[in-house]
Design a protein around this motif. Structure first.
Motif, short mmCIF file in Angstrom:
data_model
loop_
_atom_site.label_atom_id
_atom_site.label_comp_id
_atom_site.label_asym_id
_atom_site.label_seq_id
_atom_site.Cartn_x
_atom_site.Cartn_y
_atom_site.Cartn_z
N VAL A 1 -3.73 -13.48 0.80
CA VAL A 1 -4.94 -13.62 1.60
C VAL A 1 -5.05 -12.49 2.46
O VAL A 1 -3.99 -12.32 3.05
N LEU A 2 -6.22 -11.89 2.48
CA LEU A 2 -6.48 -10.62 3.37
C LEU A 2 -6.16 -11.02 4.89
O LEU A 2 -7.39 -11.92 5.20
N THR A 3 -5.52 -10.83 5.44
CA THR A 3 -5.21 -10.92 6.94
C THR A 3 -5.19 -9.89 7.89
O THR A 3 -4.58 -8.73 7.22
N ASP A 4 -4.96 -9.88 8.97
CA ASP A 4 -4.74 -8.73 9.83
C ASP A 4 -3.46 -8.22 9.74
O ASP A 4 -2.90 -7.04 9.77
N ASP A 5 -2.43 -9.42 9.43
CA ASP A 5 -0.95 -8.92 9.48
C ASP A 5 -0.73 -8.27 8.15
O ASP A 5 0.05 -7.21 8.13
N LEU A 6 -1.45 -8.83 7.09
CA LEU A 6 -1.14 -8.29 5.81
C LEU A 6 -1.78 -6.61 5.89
O LEU A 6 -0.81 -5.91 5.12
N ILE A 7 -2.94 -6.41 6.31
CA ILE A 7 -3.39 -5.08 6.55
C ILE A 7 -2.42 -4.11 7.28
O ILE A 7 -2.12 -3.02 6.90
N ARG A 8 -1.85 -4.74 8.37
CA ARG A 8 -1.04 -3.76 9.19
C ARG A 8 0.17 -3.50 8.24
O ARG A 8 0.77 -2.40 8.66
N ALA A 9 0.88 -4.46 7.54
CA ALA A 9 1.94 -4.19 6.54
C ALA A 9 1.64 -3.34 5.66
O ALA A 9 2.44 -2.33 5.50
N ALA A 10 0.31 -3.24 5.00
CA ALA A 10 0.22 -2.27 3.99
C ALA A 10 0.08 -1.03 4.69
O ALA A 10 0.61 0.01 4.11
N LEU A 11 -0.46 -0.82 5.89
CA LEU A 11 -0.46 0.49 6.47
C LEU A 11 0.82 1.07 6.84
O LEU A 11 1.26 2.27 6.54
N ARG A 12 1.84 0.27 7.24
CA ARG A 12 3.11 0.69 7.50
C ARG A 12 3.77 1.17 6.07
O ARG A 12 4.43 2.24 6.23
N ARG A 13 3.59 0.28 5.12
CA ARG A 13 4.03 0.60 3.70
C ARG A 13 3.51 2.12 3.50
O ARG A 13 4.46 2.89 2.82
N GLU A 14 2.28 2.19 3.59
CA GLU A 14 1.74 3.53 3.24
C GLU A 14 2.22 4.56 4.11
O GLU A 14 2.57 5.93 3.59
N LYS A 15 2.22 4.49 5.01
CA LYS A 15 2.83 5.35 6.09
C LYS A 15 4.53 5.99 5.91
O LYS A 15 4.80 7.17 5.68
N ALA A 16 5.16 5.02 5.42
CA ALA A 16 6.45 4.99 5.15
C ALA A 16 6.64 5.90 3.76
O ALA A 16 7.46 6.64 3.45
N ALA A 17 5.77 5.49 2.88
CA ALA A 17 5.98 5.91 1.37
C ALA A 17 5.38 7.53 1.55
O ALA A 17 5.79 8.37 0.80
N LEU A 18 4.59 7.80 2.24
CA LEU A 18 3.95 9.13 2.62
C LEU A 18 5.03 10.17 2.95
O LEU A 18 5.21 11.31 2.74
N LYS A 19 5.85 9.51 4.18
CA LYS A 19 6.88 9.96 4.89
C LYS A 19 8.01 10.39 3.89
O LYS A 19 8.43 11.42 3.99
N GLU A 20 8.24 9.43 3.07
CA GLU A 20 9.13 9.71 2.15
C GLU A 20 8.99 11.00 0.91
O GLU A 20 9.87 11.51 0.57
N ALA A 21 7.69 10.72 0.64
CA ALA A 21 7.08 11.77 -0.32
C ALA A 21 7.28 13.07 0.31
O ALA A 21 7.70 13.98 -0.47
N LYS A 22 6.94 13.26 1.59
CA LYS A 22 7.19 14.74 2.28
C LYS A 22 8.79 15.20 2.26
O LYS A 22 8.92 16.26 2.27
N ARG A 23 9.66 14.16 2.29
CA ARG A 23 10.96 14.47 2.51
C ARG A 23 11.74 14.86 1.01
O ARG A 23 12.78 15.48 1.13
N ARG A 24 10.93 14.56 -0.15
CA ARG A 24 11.60 14.85 -1.25
C ARG A 24 11.51 16.48 -1.73
O ARG A 24 10.41 17.08 -1.22
N PRO A 25 12.59 16.86 -2.07
CA PRO A 25 12.66 18.38 -2.47
C PRO A 25 11.35 18.72 -3.55
O PRO A 25 11.21 18.12 -4.55
N GLY A 26 10.68 19.85 -3.03
CA GLY A 26 9.48 20.34 -3.94
C GLY A 26 8.33 19.62 -3.86
O GLY A 26 7.28 19.67 -4.74
N ALA A 27 8.44 18.29 -2.85
CA ALA A 27 7.13 17.60 -2.81
C ALA A 27 5.99 18.10 -2.00
O ALA A 27 6.46 18.81 -1.05
N ALA A 28 4.86 18.21 -2.68
CA ALA A 28 3.99 18.93 -2.08
C ALA A 28 3.26 18.08 -0.99
O ALA A 28 3.23 16.45 -1.05
N PRO A 29 2.90 18.37 0.11
CA PRO A 29 2.17 17.46 1.11
C PRO A 29 1.24 16.90 0.93
O PRO A 29 0.15 17.42 -0.05
#
Length: 252
Positions: free
Chosen positions: A193-221
């Motif tokens: 169910v779409l709730t504020d808590d679910l949206i905040r959790a999705a934003l945190r996961r997206e931010k963490a995934a993008l940060k992890e992608a930047k740390r990978r060798p040869g990963a483009a920003p």
């Protein structure tokens, strides 16, 4: 002449990343769906799954609707739950000839590729495990305590011989709570169910995934600002229906 399709590519808000993440978890890709589609959707899903697997994607669900005459929606994701515009394009190009060969529909249809979205369907044990603490709607194929429809907070997921059992806490009008143990194998449908808590959790996961992608060798920003606007328009479903002599088989 086979069915005419106009594939549409959709971006579910804050879920589809512009930059692909390179990690492919083979074990996660092969995790079975505990809630499957029925009828023609099930048959199409079994045809689509191997082609998606070859692309490093896994099938979430297939839905057939009467929209625009007939629409076949294929929902897919990477093993980490992300889905890019490029993934949608590659999946459409891979599935189109497979669907042609298998003659999946007896009429013209649109083929839609999409990510699961934030308020996603829950079909695998890992989906429910990631959803612990969030609200879900569940419809049982087999009644539990005389009822089929439940809405509540997922409190825990326990493995069992049939896959998993979900403990769902339902809050009544008087604020009292009742816990139900619902076997996933007996579920007909389950969705967050779409709730504020679910949206905040999705934003945190997206931010963490993008940060992890930047740390990978040869990963483009990530380069959202540099994305091709024509591709973005197509991803949002801006493509128009076409007849048998308009455009190629992928709607271009």
């Amino acid at each position: 002449m086979g069915p005419v399709r106009d594939p549409l590519f959709f971006i579910s808000a804050r879920v589809m990343a512009e930059e692909p993440l390179q990690t492919v978890d083979a074990e996660a890709l092969d995790e079975p769906r505990l809630i499957e589609d029925a009828g023609a959707a099930q048959r199409i899903g079994r045809i689509a799954a191997p082609a998606l697997r070859d692309l490093g994607l896994r099938l979430v669900r297939v839905k057939i609707s009467a929209a625009s005459g007939a629409t076949v929606q294929v929902m897919a994701e990477r093993s980490d739950g992300t889905m890019t515009i490029d993934d949608c394009e590659r999946a459409s190009e891979a599935l189109s000839p497979v669907f042609d060969a298998e003659d999946i529909m007896t009429q013209a249809y649109r083929l839609e590729l999409s990510s699961p979205g934030i308020d996603r369907p829950l079909v695998r044990r890992s989906d429910f495990e990631r959803a612990v603490g969030h609200e879900a709607k569940i419809e049982m194929a087999t009644p539990v305590d005389g009822r089929k429809r439940f809405r509540g907070r997922i409190e825990a997921v326990a493995p069992d011989s049939a896959g998993a059992t979900v403990r769902l806490v339902v809050v009544a009008d008087d604020k009292s709570e009742t816990a139900f143990d619902l076997p996933v194998a007996a579920m007909g449908d389950a969705r967050l169910v779409l709730t504020d808590d679910l949206i905040r959790a999705a934003l945190r996961r997206e931010k963490a995934a993008l940060k992890e992608a930047k740390r990978r060798p040869g990963a483009a920003p990530p380069a959202k600002a540099k994305a091709d606007p024509k591709r973005k328009a197509a991803a949002r479903g801006a493509a128009k229906p076409h007849g048998p002599d308009e455009g190629d088989t992928h709607g271009r």
